[in-house]
Design a protein around this motif. Structure first.
Motif, PDB file in Angstrom:
ATOM      1  N   VAL A  63       0.838  -1.208   0.000  1.00 16.66           N
ATOM      2  CA  VAL A  63       0.000   0.000   0.000  1.00 16.66           C
ATOM      3  C   VAL A  63       0.870   1.254   0.000  1.00 16.66           C
ATOM      4  CG1 VAL A  63      -0.244   0.110   2.535  1.00 16.66           C
ATOM      5  CG2 VAL A  63      -1.983   1.135   1.082  1.00 16.66           C
ATOM      6  N   PHE A  64       2.007   1.193   0.695  1.00 21.06           N
ATOM      7  CA  PHE A  64       2.903   2.349   0.694  1.00 21.06           C
ATOM      8  C   PHE A  64       3.530   2.549  -0.680  1.00 21.06           C
ATOM      9  CE2 PHE A  64       7.166   4.167   0.984  1.00 21.06           C
ATOM     10  CZ  PHE A  64       6.873   5.373   1.592  1.00 21.06           C
ATOM     11  N   LYS A  65       3.992   1.484  -1.287  1.00 18.79           N
ATOM     12  CA  LYS A  65       4.653   1.613  -2.587  1.00 18.79           C
ATOM     13  C   LYS A  65       3.678   2.106  -3.658  1.00 18.79           C
ATOM     14  CE  LYS A  65       6.383  -2.596  -2.157  1.00 18.79           C
ATOM     15  NZ  LYS A  65       7.130  -3.860  -2.435  1.00 18.79           N
ATOM     16  N   THR A  66       2.418   1.646  -3.574  1.00 21.48           N
ATOM     17  CA  THR A  66       1.408   2.113  -4.540  1.00 21.48           C
ATOM     18  C   THR A  66       1.115   3.597  -4.338  1.00 21.48           C
ATOM     19  OG1 THR A  66       0.375  -0.076  -4.620  1.00 21.48           O
ATOM     20  CG2 THR A  66      -0.965   1.792  -5.341  1.00 21.48           C
ATOM     21  N   SER A  67       0.930   4.018  -3.089  1.00 25.82           N
ATOM     22  CA  SER A  67       0.661   5.426  -2.802  1.00 25.82           C
ATOM     23  C   SER A  67       1.828   6.307  -3.218  1.00 25.82           C
ATOM     24  CB  SER A  67       0.388   5.612  -1.302  1.00 25.82           C
ATOM     25  OG  SER A  67      -0.745   4.875  -0.905  1.00 25.82           O
ATOM     26  N   LEU A  68       3.030   5.829  -2.979  1.00 26.32           N
ATOM     27  CA  LEU A  68       4.223   6.597  -3.354  1.00 26.32           C
ATOM     28  C   LEU A  68       4.300   6.784  -4.857  1.00 26.32           C
ATOM     29  CD1 LEU A  68       6.878   7.959  -2.545  1.00 26.32           C
ATOM     30  CD2 LEU A  68       7.979   5.702  -2.693  1.00 26.32           C
ATOM     31  N   ARG A  69       4.001   5.712  -5.609  1.00 28.52           N
ATOM     32  CA  ARG A  69       4.029   5.833  -7.083  1.00 28.52           C
ATOM     33  C   ARG A  69       3.027   6.879  -7.559  1.00 28.52           C
ATOM     34  NH1 ARG A  69       4.812   0.107  -6.963  1.00 28.52           N
ATOM     35  NH2 ARG A  69       2.552  -0.227  -7.109  1.00 28.52           N
ATOM     36  N   ASP A  70       1.831   6.915  -6.922  1.00 27.45           N
ATOM     37  CA  ASP A  70       0.822   7.898  -7.309  1.00 27.45           C
ATOM     38  C   ASP A  70       1.311   9.319  -7.058  1.00 27.45           C
ATOM     39  OD1 ASP A  70      -0.877   5.884  -8.061  1.00 27.45           O
ATOM     40  OD2 ASP A  70      -2.052   5.907  -6.192  1.00 27.45           O
ATOM     41  N   VAL A  71       1.910   9.554  -5.895  1.00 30.50           N
ATOM     42  CA  VAL A  71       2.390  10.895  -5.562  1.00 30.50           C
ATOM     43  C   VAL A  71       3.531  11.310  -6.479  1.00 30.50           C
ATOM     44  CG1 VAL A  71       3.487  12.300  -3.761  1.00 30.50           C
ATOM     45  CG2 VAL A  71       1.635  10.735  -3.168  1.00 30.50           C
ATOM     46  N   VAL A  72       4.436  10.385  -6.767  1.00 25.37           N
ATOM     47  CA  VAL A  72       5.551  10.672  -7.685  1.00 25.37           C
ATOM     48  C   VAL A  72       5.014  11.067  -9.053  1.00 25.37           C
ATOM     49  CG1 VAL A  72       7.458   9.612  -8.961  1.00 25.37           C
ATOM     50  CG2 VAL A  72       7.262   9.262  -6.492  1.00 25.37           C
ATOM     51  N   SER A  73       3.961  10.354  -9.503  1.00 21.23           N
ATOM     52  CA  SER A  73       3.358  10.670 -10.801  1.00 21.23           C
ATOM     53  C   SER A  73       2.683  12.040 -10.781  1.00 21.23           C
ATOM     54  CB  SER A  73       2.335   9.588 -11.163  1.00 21.23           C
ATOM     55  OG  SER A  73       1.623   9.922 -12.331  1.00 21.23           O
ATOM     56  N   GLN A  74       1.950  12.333  -9.695  1.00 23.55           N
ATOM     57  CA  GLN A  74       1.251  13.612  -9.586  1.00 23.55           C
ATOM     58  C   GLN A  74       2.217  14.790  -9.635  1.00 23.55           C
ATOM     59  OE1 GLN A  74      -1.134  13.627  -6.051  1.00 23.55           O
ATOM     60  NE2 GLN A  74      -2.269  11.802  -6.620  1.00 23.55           N
TER      61      GLN A  74
END
Length: 544
Positions: A63-74
């Motif tokens: 869940v952390f790695k998925t959330s981090l990928r989203d923020v990096v993309s944003q």
């Protein structure tokens, strides 16, 4: 020498410390904490954490790695910024030193820290509304305003729009208007100044606001999306300042109709959709679908209220009888909703907090109190004038103006095709709680309804009086325990109409109350006491 560090601890927590002493701890197993904390970090910190996550993937939750990928993309973050690391095996602590090596001048996709999104499959209905919003914005409408009653789902629709069309936009910003000062709300929006790479040189608020608008306008590629949530009519003053089409799509949500904006009226859910919304949050199965249908009708299909009641039934195992009186009893809820965040302790208290009436004028409050006495349905303008009798309150000249103003501000609903008006049941319940209606406030409407229910045995057909029964019941509901003579007369007239309708039980109850009041307020031996007593006896005889 102090260093910027990121510590990955044995329990999976990440501690970000800055050289000057500030720091943030992220619980990498808590989705809400992850999103909240990542949005607080700057680009250099996010880039460093990304590199850490790549190297220590096995130590971090999915869940952390998925959330981090989203923020990096944003944020459009590229490249890492870790220059050294220290691995401590004993406590399984990995310590990274980082420096700001991010490229200057790169504008992230997410221009604000808060950009709430909700997947379309998480909401009930609204497919047509989402498509219509997209069409309007694509058709070069300057500003599209989603307008509707508080708690009907305007903000949720905007969140769903972002999720559905995120990939179509180069940059996205979300500004919430939480005060009457638009400038303040813009410049205090978290991360907006940083996202636009604006240095804090201008001290005057207006100049900083103009700088934000200038930077938005300077963007030479699009489309970009600006959401302004919960706006009021103050925003109209800044209409010509806002960035425009075709590079910017601007979507505004508001309870108020705002001049110059392209208004998209958000209607209530259908009855079937409202039932499905309840069932989305309630899975125990002990409340029948028919009972749920009655409940959603009782709250006038109000989206937020339905969600609160469903979650209350699910969490506290509350029965349908208590749910039906939830607004009257200010039912304990202790549930969470996304509307404002946080826990809702009591139903009516929470609804009162989102419908604050402190800005209403005396005339506006007066008219709203008249609507509380009416059934929760649309009433024509001509009928309203006949029932309310504004001339008796010296408000005839401004009656129409007050009515239109209340509609524009979202306190009343309007059907322009039939020139009719309605107060939503939730507004009525909140108004009664915040501003209790005294009989002296609504004397004219009491007299009007009493007269409408009076049967002249020489010329009236009682059937013609049946449509006025809901009006009589609505007026009496304002103060059912009153011993005022006007109320007694209304009870008596309504009892006679109900008798002709065949509702003897309710007629007998009202007649008994009417007789008791007249015996109390009239002198002994008054002829009217005998009249109402005879009516009571005649109803009682018919029930045998």
């Amino acid at each position: 020498m102090n260093k910027n560090t990121i510590n990955l601890q044995g329990n999976g927590a990440i501690v970000v410390k800055e050289a000057h002493g500030g720091g943030i701890t992220i619980d990498t197993n808590d989705p809400a904490d992850i999103l909240q904390k990542l949005q607080q970090l700057n680009d250099a910190q996010i880039a460093a954490i990304k590199q850490l996550a790549d190297e220590q993937a096995g130590q971090l939750s999915e869940v952390f790695k998925t959330s981090l990928r989203d923020v990096v993309s944003q944020k459009n973050i590229v490249g890492g910024s870790i220059s050294a690391k220290l691995v401590k095996v004993g406590d399984t602590i990995y310590e990274y030193h980082y420096h700001d090596h991010t490229k200057p001048g790169i504008i992230p996709k997410a221009l604000t820290a808060k950009i709430p999104k909700i997947s379309q499959d998480k909401i009930i209905g609204r497919d047509a509304e989402l498509h219509d919003l997209h069409t309007r914005l694509a058709d070069n409408k300057q500003v599209v305003l989603v307008n509707g009653l508080g708690g009907i789902g305007k903000t949720t629709l905007a969140q769903a729009y972002i999720a559905a069309y995120w990939d179509e936009y180069r940059h996205v910003a979300w500004v919430s208007q939480i005060s009457e000062d638009v400038i303040s709300d813009f410049i205090n929006t978290e991360w907006l100044l940083d996202g636009l790479k604006i240095q804090g040189k201008e001290k005057e608020a207006r100049k900083r606001f103009i700088r934000i608008i200038t930077e938005l306008r300077k963007m030479d590629a699009g489309p970009n999306l600006l959401i302004i949530d919960n706006a009021d009519r103050e925003l109209a003053r800044w209409y010509d300042y806002l960035p425009g089409q075709p590079l910017w799509h601007i979507l505004v949500t508001s309870r108020e109709r705002i001049e110059k904006f392209d208004v998209k009226e958000l209607d209530f859910l259908s009855e079937e959709e409202a039932i499905n919304l309840f069932l989305r949050h309630y899975a125990r199965g002990t409340i029948s679908r028919e009972a749920i249908k009655e409940l959603v009708t009782l709250v006038d299909l109000h989206t937020l209220t339905i969600e609160i009641l469903a979650k209350t039934a699910q969490t506290r195992r509350t029965g349908i009888k208590q749910l039906k009186t939830a607004l009257k009893d200010d039912l304990t809820a202790n549930v969470y909703v996304d509307h404002k965040g946080g826990k809702i302790e009591r139903v009516t208290s929470y609804l009162s907090s989102i419908f604050t009436m402190s800005t209403l004028t005396g005339d506006q409050l007066w008219l709203l109190k008249q609507f509380v006495c009416l059934p929760a349905e649309f009433h024509s303008f001509d009928l309203l004038k006949k029932l309310i009798r504004p001339e008796e309150s010296r408000k005839e000249a401004v009656f129409s103006e007050i009515l239109e103003e209340l509609c524009a501000r979202g306190w009343l609903l309007q059907n322009s095709e039939t020139d009719s008006y309605k107060m939503h049941r939730i507004i009525a319940d909140v108004l009664k709680r915040q501003h209790p209606v005294a009989l002296t406030d609504v004397e004219a409407i009491i007299d009007s309804v009493t007269e409408k229910l009076r049967i002249d045995q020489n010329k009236d057909n009682p059937v013609d009086k049946f449509p006025w029964i809901p009006y009589g019941k609505s007026v009496l509901a304002i103060n059912p325990d009153s011993d005022d003579a006007k109320i007694s007369k209304l009870q008596n007239n309504l009892a006679l109409v109900l008798q002709d309708l065949g509702d003897y039980e309710r007629a007998l109850e009202l007649s008994a109350r009417s007789a008791a009041i007249f015996q109390k307020v009239l002198p002994e031996g008054h002829p009217y006491i005998k009249t109402v007593s005879d009516i009571y006896q005649s109803i009682k005889d018919q029930m045998k």
